[in-house]
Scaffold this motif. Sequence first.
Motif, PDB file in Angstrom:
ATOM      1  N   THR A  43       0.815  -1.207   0.000  1.00  0.00           N
ATOM      2  CA  THR A  43       0.000   0.000   0.000  1.00  0.00           C
ATOM      3  C   THR A  43       0.854   1.266   0.000  1.00  0.00           C
ATOM      4  OG1 THR A  43      -0.125  -0.103   2.415  1.00  0.00           O
ATOM      5  CG2 THR A  43      -1.935  -1.095   1.167  1.00  0.00           C
ATOM      6  N   GLY A  44       0.335   2.293  -0.677  1.00  0.00           N
ATOM      7  CA  GLY A  44       0.964   3.607  -0.692  1.00  0.00           C
ATOM      8  C   GLY A  44       0.042   4.626  -0.041  1.00  0.00           C
ATOM      9  N   LEU A  45       0.525   5.838   0.116  1.00  0.00           N
ATOM     10  CA  LEU A  45      -0.239   6.836   0.872  1.00  0.00           C
ATOM     11  C   LEU A  45      -1.507   7.296   0.168  1.00  0.00           C
ATOM     12  CD1 LEU A  45       2.715   8.745   2.466  1.00  0.00           C
ATOM     13  CD2 LEU A  45       0.850   7.643   3.687  1.00  0.00           C
ATOM     14  N   TYR A  48      -4.497   5.484   1.485  1.00  0.00           N
ATOM     15  CA  TYR A  48      -4.992   5.888   2.809  1.00  0.00           C
ATOM     16  C   TYR A  48      -5.679   7.259   2.768  1.00  0.00           C
ATOM     17  CZ  TYR A  48      -1.979   2.211   4.751  1.00  0.00           C
ATOM     18  OH  TYR A  48      -1.388   1.004   5.051  1.00  0.00           O
ATOM     19  N   ASN A  80       2.830  14.242   0.620  1.00  0.00           N
ATOM     20  CA  ASN A  80       2.307  13.322   1.629  1.00  0.00           C
ATOM     21  C   ASN A  80       1.949  14.068   2.908  1.00  0.00           C
ATOM     22  OD1 ASN A  80       2.766  11.066  -0.037  1.00  0.00           O
ATOM     23  ND2 ASN A  80       4.888  10.899   0.663  1.00  0.00           N
ATOM     24  N   THR A 102       3.871  10.124   7.085  1.00  0.00           N
ATOM     25  CA  THR A 102       4.782   9.122   6.541  1.00  0.00           C
ATOM     26  C   THR A 102       4.020   7.828   6.284  1.00  0.00           C
ATOM     27  OG1 THR A 102       5.392   8.227   8.706  1.00  0.00           O
ATOM     28  CG2 THR A 102       6.680  10.113   7.874  1.00  0.00           C
ATOM     29  N   LEU A 103       4.565   7.001   5.413  1.00  0.00           N
ATOM     30  CA  LEU A 103       3.923   5.722   5.122  1.00  0.00           C
ATOM     31  C   LEU A 103       3.911   4.841   6.368  1.00  0.00           C
ATOM     32  CD1 LEU A 103       2.575   3.889   3.079  1.00  0.00           C
ATOM     33  CD2 LEU A 103       4.842   3.162   2.295  1.00  0.00           C
ATOM     34  N   GLU A 104       4.982   4.887   7.134  1.00  0.00           N
ATOM     35  CA  GLU A 104       5.034   4.110   8.379  1.00  0.00           C
ATOM     36  C   GLU A 104       3.922   4.533   9.332  1.00  0.00           C
ATOM     37  OE1 GLU A 104       8.241   3.080  11.966  1.00  0.00           O
ATOM     38  OE2 GLU A 104       8.597   4.753  10.613  1.00  0.00           O
ATOM     39  N   ARG A 109       0.479   3.258   7.924  1.00  0.00           N
ATOM     40  CA  ARG A 109       0.281   1.812   8.104  1.00  0.00           C
ATOM     41  C   ARG A 109       0.022   1.454   9.558  1.00  0.00           C
ATOM     42  NH1 ARG A 109       5.077  -0.132   3.877  1.00  0.00           N
ATOM     43  NH2 ARG A 109       3.764  -0.080   1.988  1.00  0.00           N
TER      44      ARG A 109
END
Length: 206
Positions: free
Chosen positions: A112-114, A117, A191, A194-196, A199
């Motif tokens: 998955t990418g941002l 979300y 963004n 962050t992606l972290e 998730r």
Amino acid sequence: MSAQKISPLEQSMVDQGMLHVQDSIPSIWVELKYATTDNFTGVVLYDRMLNAYLHPLALQKLRKAQTILQKSHPGLSLLVYDAVRPLSIQQKMFDVVKGTPQQAYVANPSKTGLHNYGMAVDLTICDEKGFPLDMGTPFDYFGKAAAIRDEEGLVEDGLLTPKQVANRRLLRKVMTDAGFYVIQGEWWHFNAVTLENARKNYQVIE
């Protein structure tokens, strides 16, 4: 939400907590490139999505960015090209480019990418008539001129002009001042987290 009828897919995104960008920020411009053939795949990917949606946190930052821009440069506005991208559409996009050179530029839906979300937005700046400022390359241009890491070098090489770089820097300034993060390879992509972080703390939009 306005009285405008929305598709079942869009209603599903609303049910998952996404907010309608133009209802929330009426002064902003939206042109969903993947709802047209004017994108790198050449096909309509958002056949059931005509409006832009974002997670409330990303939308709050986008509203701030629009306010900053319009206060410093009256007559200019942000123009959104892409926002939340449901995982079902990410799969459709991946299927279109699978086995082609473009596959390298599209995230596998299993990772998955941002955008998935509602925490990323692709956009530019436009004038009061909706015409985008010259940023040197189109949206979703796959070449080194789209990167922001060495724009002075790109000017020296004749790939960008000083005015195009100034336009990009204005876009970056209003977006980062509003709390967005840049990425090095795409001048149009920002963004909200962050992606972290996404998730760990947020849900993927199916």
